[in-house]
Design an enzyme around this catalytic site. Structure first.
Site, PDB file in Angstrom:
ATOM      1  N   LYS A   1      -2.368   5.659  -4.361  1.00  0.00           N
ATOM      2  CA  LYS A   1      -2.004   4.334  -4.431  1.00  0.00           C
ATOM      3  C   LYS A   1      -2.039   3.736  -5.660  1.00  0.00           C
ATOM      4  CE  LYS A   1      -0.177   0.525  -2.857  1.00  0.00           C
ATOM      5  NZ  LYS A   1      -0.949  -0.229  -1.943  1.00  0.00           N
TER       6      LYS A   1
ATOM      7  N   THR B   1      -5.870  -1.622  -1.263  1.00  0.00           N
ATOM      8  CA  THR B   1      -6.114  -1.169  -2.594  1.00  0.00           C
ATOM      9  C   THR B   1      -7.097  -1.602  -3.295  1.00  0.00           C
ATOM     10  OG1 THR B   1      -3.483  -0.998  -2.642  1.00  0.00           O
ATOM     11  CG2 THR B   1      -4.735  -0.676  -4.804  1.00  0.00           C
TER      12      THR B   1
ATOM     13  N   LYS C   1      -4.657  -6.332 -11.468  1.00  0.00           N
ATOM     14  CA  LYS C   1      -5.550  -5.620 -10.645  1.00  0.00           C
ATOM     15  C   LYS C   1      -5.524  -4.269 -10.431  1.00  0.00           C
ATOM     16  CE  LYS C   1      -6.037  -5.420  -6.336  1.00  0.00           C
ATOM     17  NZ  LYS C   1      -5.863  -4.591  -5.071  1.00  0.00           N
TER      18      LYS C   1
END
Length: 285
Positions: A171, A96, A239
Site C-alpha cells: 500500500k 496505512t 506521511k
C-alpha cells in the site's frame, strides 16, 4: 450471526460501515471522537464506549485509523483493541502504517490466541460508494478466508500478497505512485497553463490522454475546483511518502521521485495547506 467490531470511523471507516450495515451485517463501532460513531447509530450500528468494548466478543475486528501513532494508541492502551480481543478472533487492520508496527501487533495478537491481517485498501470514499474498493492483504490465508465475506461486502477485489506486513508495504508503494502522479499531473497543468492554454482545456486534454489513470480521472478535476472535504489531504500524502522513503532506506532503494514529491507536499504543509486535498500542489504558495 458473527459479530463485527469496527474501530476508526473517519470518512473511510464510516463509508465502510455503511456498506456492511447495508449488507445486513451487525456492527459495533468505536471512534475516539464519539460524535462520528453516533452519526452511524441511526443506520443500525451499535456504539461502543471504547475500542476494548467494541472488540470484546467480536468474531471479526476491522480498524482504519490515521497513522502508526493512532493505531498503537487505539490498540495498546488499557481499553484498546488488544485488551478486548478474544481467542480465535480475526483482526483485519486496514490503516496505512509502518510495517514494523503491524508486525509488532502480530506478535501481541498471537499471544492472545487470535489472528491479525494487514488489509489496507486502494481507493477512497468515492470508490467505496461505487463498490470498487480493493483490498491488499497480508497474513495467514486461513484467517483471510474467515474475514473474506465482510471485506467483499465493502469492496469486490482482494489480493493476498504474502506474510503479515507485506500488504501495508505494498500500500505504501501504491501511495508513492499516487503522490508522484498527482504532482506530475499538476506540473503538466501548470506548464500548459503558463504556455497560454486555459487550465480547463489542459485538464480536459490530460484526462483524455493515455496518461489518465483511474485515480487521476476522479482526482484530476480537483485542480479546477477543490472538493469541500479532502478525499486525501496533504498531511496524509506526505506521511505516506515519508513511510515509503523510510522503507526504501531499510532496503537500500533510491526513490528520487518520491523525495521530490515529499518535499513539495511538505512545502504545502508549511504554507498552512495541510488539511486541503493533495491536489493543492497545483497552486503557488
Amino acid at each position: 450471526m458473527p459479530k463485527i467490531a469496527f474501530v476508526g470511523l473517519g470518512a473511510m471507516g464510516s463509508a465502510m460501515v455503511k456498506r456492511l450495515l447495508a449488507a445486513g451485517h451487525p456492527v459495533t463501532g468505536y471512534n475516539r471522537t464519539r460524535a462520528k460513531a453516533e452519526a452511524l447509530a441511526s443506520l443500525g450500528m451499535a456504539v461502543a464506549g471504547s475500542a476494548r468494548a467494541a472488540a470484546e466478543g467480536a468474531d471479526v475486528v476491522l480498524s482504519m485509523v490515521t497513522d502508526s501513532e493512532a493505531l498503537q494508541d487505539v490498540a495498546l492502551r488499557p481499553d484498546g483493541i488488544l485488551a478486548g480481543l478474544g481467542k480465535g478472533a480475526v483482526w483485519a487492520e486496514m490503516s496505512t502504517v509502518n510495517p514494523a508496527v503491524t508486525r509488532m501487533l502480530g506478535e501481541r495478537v498471537a499471544e492472545r490466541g487470535a489472528a491479525i491481517l494487514d488489509a489496507p485498501v486502494s481507493g477512497s470514499t468515492v470508490t467505496i460508494a461505487q463498490g470498487q474498493l480493493s483490498f491488499i492483504v497480508g497474513g495467514d490465508a486461513a484467517a483471510l478466508e474467515r474475514v473474506r465475506p465482510y471485506l467483499l461486502a465493502i469492496g469486490p477485489t482482494i489480493t493476498h500478497v504474502g506474510a503479515l506486513g507485506l500488504a501495508v508495504t505494498m500500500k505504501i508503494a501504491i501511495n508513492l505512485g499516487i503522490g508522484v502522479q498527482m504532482l506530475a499531473f499538476s506540473e503538466a497543468v501548470l506548464l500548459a497553463e503558463k504556455s497560454g492554454i486555459s487550465r480547463e482545456r489542459a485538464v480536459e486534454a490530460l484526462l483524455k490522454s493515455v496518461t489518465a489513470s483511474p485515480m487521476l480521472k476522479y482526482r484530476g478535476p480537483f485542480v479546477l475546483k477543490m472538493p469541500d472535504e479532502a478525499l486525501f489531504n496533504v498531511v496524509l500524502m506526505q506521511k505516506d511518502l515519508r513511510l515509503a522513503r523510510e522503507e526504501a532506506g531499510i532496503h537500500g532503494v533510491e526513490l528520487p521521485l518520491a523525495e521530490r514529491a515529499s518535499n513539495r507536499y511538505a512545502e504545502a504543509i508549511t504554507a498552512g495547506r495541510g488539511d486541503e486535498d493533495a491536489a493543492v500542489v497545483v497552486e503557488d504558495y
